[in-house]
Motif scaffolding. Structure first.
Motif: not given
Length: 453
Positions: A283-289, A316-320, A373-383, A392-398
């Motif tokens: 999948g692709v994380l986004d605002k409404y996931m 815990p979740v791992t994202m590859i 929508y189907m994307a994440m903002p560039v500001h890294e603190e926005i969850a 947390s898992a997305f941060g590792e993948a990012r």
């Protein structure tokens, strides 16, 4: 169905005036002074917005209203109050006419003062042109204002909290010219009890070997989007390459033989992955996931509901991520902003972008519906509504993002080629000879497109 879903979300989104400037007015702020000094021509500051491409959720009140609300908050922060909006038509001959006119204006040193534009989504075809087909070339050709000095004095954006590898997409060896707003990164969810994380230098070659089932599952011809409505997902095949072309020489960096081999590898992994029972979700994380209201009320998103139930707890979740040929992951820029190099009001134009990239706007503005929508903002603190374990898992993948690219017609051609072959397979055909012929045609189209850019 997508429209019905958009209307539903409109009921969930409450537009409010933002307090961006309430805690961000540093001593010595001279934004109002700049506004009055720069308005020497008597002409308004012209903001050109293009939201007619890519995947977006229509904000409550529509695009024009969302922009007007945003510009009121800019004025409240001491920014320019005389901003005029040009919203490029979404479809039809009127759109193409507007695109042609603005391109001519830019080449002559005139045109709008600043731009906010969506990018094509990975998997989009060539029927809907972007205003800037090749943003990297536009930067090299001097169409945009260099922003480094303005960024150093920025009041609202928090540059050190913006994903560096993504922001670098708007940078050349001469400096920062474009400001990415959001990006998509294909990831595959696993429960951490089932998999081990991979090092950041993991390559496509390791994935293509096919011996690692976890890496193999990170590649699908279409890495399904979270809301598969009216389209069947995003195609990230082209993002298995870190780079497709050299902007300086305008030549392809891949050969026809490499393209054919990569296609064979991706198709083989997809076929093997479809047979696997290993628990995963692409999948692709986004605002409404993880928006509870959306998931709970619409049975169309049953797959998302199952995902939420499996990962929204504390386990815990791992994202590859999808790894590229040179190691690490490549993100796709989904929206960006820039200032016309020929503007007579550079300070005012940047002020608008400074507020646009603030956390408040990126997180809460109706504008964020357009690019998150189907994307994440560039500001890294926005969850947004992501559970802590998921974010947390997305941060590792990012952290494994080594590069970001603007989707271009080259990506569309690559993905169209794969889709063409898969259609043959679906109809009962799809031989190796077919794949060879399709990839040869695709490669020829890519060379021609790049030569004409």
């Amino acid at each position: 169905m997508k429209k019905l879903f958009s209307y539903f979300l409109c009921l969930l989104v409450i537009l409010a005036c933002f307090s961006v400037c309430s805690t961000s007015s540093p001593a010595g702020d001279h934004s109002s002074e700049n506004s009055s000094q720069e308005k020497i021509s008597g002409e308004p500051l012209l903001l050109c917005a293009d939201f007619g491409i890519g995947s977006k959720m229509s904000p409550a009140g529509g695009d024009q209203y969302a922009l007007e609300r945003f510009l009121r908050s800019v004025a409240d922060c001491g920014g320019p109050k005389d901003v005029e909006i040009e919203l490029i038509p979404s479809t039809g001959s009127e759109r193409q006419t507007a695109l042609n006119r603005i391109r001519v204006e830019l080449m002559s040193g005139t045109g709008p003062d600043l731009f906010i534009t969506n990018c094509p989504s990975p998997g989009d075809d060539l029927t809907q042109q972007a205003l800037f087909q090749f943003p990297e070339q536009a930067m090299d050709r001097g169409l945009f204002l260099k922003l480094d000095e303005y960024i150093e004095a920025a009041q609202f954006m928090e540059w050190d909290k913006l994903t560096p590898a993504v922001m670098d997409a708007g940078k050349t060896e001469d400096g920062q010219f474009l400001l990415p707003l959001a990006y998509s990164l294909p990831v595959t969810f696993f429960l951490s009890s089932d998999v081990q994380p991979y090092p950041a230098d993991t390559t496509w070659a390791q994935t293509a070997e096919g011996s690692d089932s976890v890496l193999g599952l990170s590649m699908d011809r279409i890495l399904d989007g979270v809301f598969p409505v009216e389209y069947d997902g995003f195609n990230y095949f082209s993002y298995t390459w870190k780079e497709l072309a050299d902007d300086d020489t305008e030549t392809l960096l891949i050969s026809e033989a490499e393209l054919l081999q990569r296609a064979k590898e991706a198709l083989s992994l997809e076929e093997n992955g479809a047979k696997s029972a290993f628990p995963h979700y692409r999948g692709v994380l986004d605002k409404y996931m993880f928006h509870s209201g959306v998931v709970a009320t619409d049975p169309v998103y049953r797959e998302l509901l199952e995902l939420r139930q499996s990962v929204s707890g504390e386990e815990p979740v791992t994202m590859i991520p999808l790894y590229c040929d040179q190691g690490g992951a490549v993100a796709a820029v989904q929206a960006f902003a820039g200032v016309n190099a020929g503007t007579k009001r550079p300070g005012d134009a940047f002020f608008v972008l400074d507020v646009l990239l603030s956390r408040t706007v990126q997180e809460n503005s109706a504008l964020s519906d357009m690019w998150c929508y189907m994307a994440m903002p560039v500001h890294e603190e926005i969850a947004f509504d992501q559970p802590e374990n998921v974010f947390s898992a997305f941060g590792e993948a990012r952290s494994q993002i080594v590069s970001a690219r603007f989707p271009t017609p080259l990506d569309a051609l690559l993905n169209e080629g794969i889709d063409q072959y898969r259609t043959l397979q679906f109809d009962g055909g799809g031989t190796e000879a077919d794949l060879t012929e399709i990839m040869a045609e695709t490669y020829g189209k890519m060379k021609q497109t790049l030569n004409e850019s």
